[in-house]
Design a protein around this motif. Sequence first.
Motif, PDB file in Angstrom:
ATOM      1  N   UNK A   1      45.517  21.224  61.001  1.00  0.00           N
ATOM      2  CA  UNK A   1      46.187  20.145  61.690  1.00  0.00           C
ATOM      3  C   UNK A   1      46.881  19.184  60.726  1.00  0.00           C
ATOM      4  N   UNK A   2      46.362  19.063  59.515  1.00  0.00           N
ATOM      5  CA  UNK A   2      46.953  18.136  58.554  1.00  0.00           C
ATOM      6  C   UNK A   2      47.797  18.829  57.501  1.00  0.00           C
ATOM      7  N   UNK A   3      47.817  20.152  57.521  1.00  0.00           N
ATOM      8  CA  UNK A   3      48.556  20.885  56.504  1.00  0.00           C
ATOM      9  C   UNK A   3      47.804  20.987  55.190  1.00  0.00           C
ATOM     10  N   UNK A   4      46.498  20.679  55.197  1.00  0.00           N
ATOM     11  CA  UNK A   4      45.682  20.770  53.980  1.00  0.00           C
ATOM     12  C   UNK A   4      44.791  21.994  54.035  1.00  0.00           C
ATOM     13  N   UNK A   5      44.554  22.577  52.874  1.00  0.00           N
ATOM     14  CA  UNK A   5      43.599  23.673  52.767  1.00  0.00           C
ATOM     15  C   UNK A   5      42.521  23.216  51.789  1.00  0.00           C
ATOM     16  N   UNK A   6      41.297  23.097  52.282  1.00  0.00           N
ATOM     17  CA  UNK A   6      40.180  22.650  51.455  1.00  0.00           C
ATOM     18  C   UNK A   6      39.124  23.745  51.411  1.00  0.00           C
ATOM     19  N   UNK A   7      38.572  23.976  50.232  1.00  0.00           N
ATOM     20  CA  UNK A   7      37.482  24.950  50.128  1.00  0.00           C
ATOM     21  C   UNK A   7      36.218  24.351  50.742  1.00  0.00           C
TER      22      UNK A   7
END
Length: 84
Positions: A1-7
């Motif tokens: 939804x925010x365009x972030x990819x977090x491990x």
Amino acid sequence: EFGLVLSEDRIVWKRRYDSSRTKGLPSYFFVADITPKEVKAIEFGPEGQRWRMATIQEFLRNENAVPHLVGRVLDYLNEASPLE
């Protein structure tokens, strides 16, 4: 939804919540620390009007904050020791 990819290791707190609808799917609330570079990379779709970063206290005092999200932030604060 925010365009972030977090491990997964970046997630510092998470909780499953029952759906607010009788037969709805559960939802999940996640807390993660993000960097200033990641904040600048946040992208939303066309459905929102605007957004801005706020401290936790600013969010909790905001009269327009979504009530169930305020509750979830309070759950986190009551169970975790967030970095200030």
